[in-house]
Design a protein around this motif. Structure first.
Motif, short mmCIF file in Angstrom:
data_model
loop_
_atom_site.label_atom_id
_atom_site.label_comp_id
_atom_site.label_asym_id
_atom_site.label_seq_id
_atom_site.Cartn_x
_atom_site.Cartn_y
_atom_site.Cartn_z
N VAL A 127 61.26 4.72 28.39
CA VAL A 127 61.57 4.04 29.64
C VAL A 127 62.83 3.41 29.32
CG1 VAL A 127 60.73 2.22 31.02
CG2 VAL A 127 59.04 3.83 29.77
N LEU A 128 63.76 3.32 30.16
CA LEU A 128 65.14 2.86 30.38
C LEU A 128 65.17 1.87 31.54
CD1 LEU A 128 65.38 6.16 29.81
CD2 LEU A 128 67.77 5.26 29.09
N ALA A 129 65.87 0.97 31.21
CA ALA A 129 65.88 -0.10 32.30
C ALA A 129 67.34 -0.34 32.87
CB ALA A 129 65.79 -1.62 31.65
N PHE A 130 67.55 -0.40 34.05
CA PHE A 130 68.79 -0.40 34.68
C PHE A 130 68.95 -2.07 34.61
CE2 PHE A 130 66.93 2.95 37.14
CZ PHE A 130 68.16 4.09 37.03
N ILE A 131 70.24 -2.24 33.94
CA ILE A 131 70.71 -3.55 33.64
C ILE A 131 72.05 -3.94 34.35
CG2 ILE A 131 71.27 -5.23 31.69
CD1 ILE A 131 68.48 -4.42 31.70
N ASP A 132 72.17 -5.06 34.96
CA ASP A 132 73.48 -5.31 35.73
C ASP A 132 74.33 -6.09 34.44
OD1 ASP A 132 75.37 -7.06 36.58
OD2 ASP A 132 74.29 -7.36 38.66
N MET A 133 75.44 -5.48 34.01
CA MET A 133 76.16 -5.78 32.91
C MET A 133 77.03 -7.10 33.12
SD MET A 133 77.79 -2.12 32.18
CE MET A 133 78.99 -2.27 30.86
N GLU A 134 77.15 -7.55 34.29
CA GLU A 134 77.70 -8.73 34.61
C GLU A 134 76.94 -10.06 34.30
OE1 GLU A 134 79.84 -10.41 38.39
OE2 GLU A 134 80.69 -8.76 37.80
N ARG A 135 75.53 -9.73 34.83
CA ARG A 135 74.40 -10.83 34.86
C ARG A 135 73.78 -10.67 33.75
NH1 ARG A 135 71.98 -9.18 39.45
NH2 ARG A 135 70.25 -10.35 38.88
N THR A 154 61.55 15.86 31.78
CA THR A 154 61.14 15.62 33.25
C THR A 154 60.98 13.90 33.68
OG1 THR A 154 59.63 17.46 32.76
CG2 THR A 154 58.88 15.90 34.74
N LEU A 155 61.50 14.05 34.84
CA LEU A 155 61.38 12.64 35.43
C LEU A 155 59.88 12.30 35.67
CD1 LEU A 155 63.10 10.32 36.54
CD2 LEU A 155 62.91 11.45 38.91
N ALA A 156 59.49 11.18 35.05
CA ALA A 156 58.03 10.97 35.13
C ALA A 156 57.66 10.31 36.38
CB ALA A 156 57.73 9.66 34.16
N LYS A 157 58.46 9.58 37.21
CA LYS A 157 58.39 9.04 38.61
C LYS A 157 59.60 8.64 39.12
CE LYS A 157 56.79 4.62 36.95
NZ LYS A 157 55.88 3.68 36.62
N ILE A 158 59.66 8.23 40.49
CA ILE A 158 60.63 7.83 41.08
C ILE A 158 61.11 6.38 40.48
CG2 ILE A 158 61.71 7.22 43.30
CD1 ILE A 158 60.25 9.26 44.55
N PRO A 159 62.57 6.50 40.04
CA PRO A 159 63.08 5.22 39.63
C PRO A 159 62.76 3.87 40.36
CG PRO A 159 64.68 7.00 39.53
CD PRO A 159 63.41 7.41 40.25
N SER A 160 62.80 2.98 39.82
CA SER A 160 62.77 1.54 40.39
C SER A 160 63.81 0.72 39.68
CB SER A 160 61.23 0.74 40.40
OG SER A 160 60.82 1.00 39.26
N ALA A 161 63.15 -0.34 38.90
CA ALA A 161 64.05 -1.22 37.94
C ALA A 161 64.16 -0.47 36.67
CB ALA A 161 63.60 -2.68 37.63
N SER A 162 63.54 0.62 36.53
CA SER A 162 63.65 1.47 35.25
C SER A 162 63.31 3.06 35.56
CB SER A 162 62.64 1.00 34.24
OG SER A 162 61.21 1.36 34.99
#
Length: 136
Positions: free
Chosen positions: A112-120, A83-91
């Protein structure tokens, strides 16, 4: 989306190699079960890891917790509810429940998973197309 957070479930049978000498699932395997549930959840809601990576976004796990209530054993048919715990932000956060064939709750967990910009190599916000997909 409101409070009706999205859930999905998968089912599978515990394999012999996933258990210890007592026939009980080795605790380290639960991270894989959660990953299986999460991957199918993302796929069901139109999000692909491959597509994200092609667009330069990684999604590493930054936190994992597991609570064991009852043992899963060799040859058990189990069901993982993600189940999605809450609306995603940076995670993005997922809750998990694992049940046996008798519908007894065996295990709960959270990642908890983080959205990471691979380039930066820096955290970034959840891509808009994912948020749009979740609104549908």
């Amino acid at each position: 989306m409101g409070n009706a957070l999205k859930s999905d479930e998968i089912q599978f049978r515990i394999r012999y190699g996933e258990t210890d000498q007592m026939g009980v699932v080795y605790h380290g395997n639960y991270a894989q079960y959660f990953e299986m549930g999460r991957t199918e959840w993302l796929r069901k809601f139109g999000v692909s890891y491959r597509q994200m990576e092609e667009e330069g976004i990684m999604l590493p796990v930054v936190s994992l917790s597991v609570n064991f209530k009852k043992s899963a054993r060799y040859d058990d048919q189990v069901r993982v509810v993600t189940t999605l715990a809450k609306i995603p932000s940076a995670s993005i956060e997922f809750d998990y429940e694992i049940f046996n064939a008798e519908n007894e709750l065996l295990t709960t967990g959270k990642t908890v998973l983080a959205f990471i910009d691979m380039e930066r190599n820096r955290p970034t916000r959840c891509p808009k197309y994912i948020l749009d997909q979740l609104q549908n």
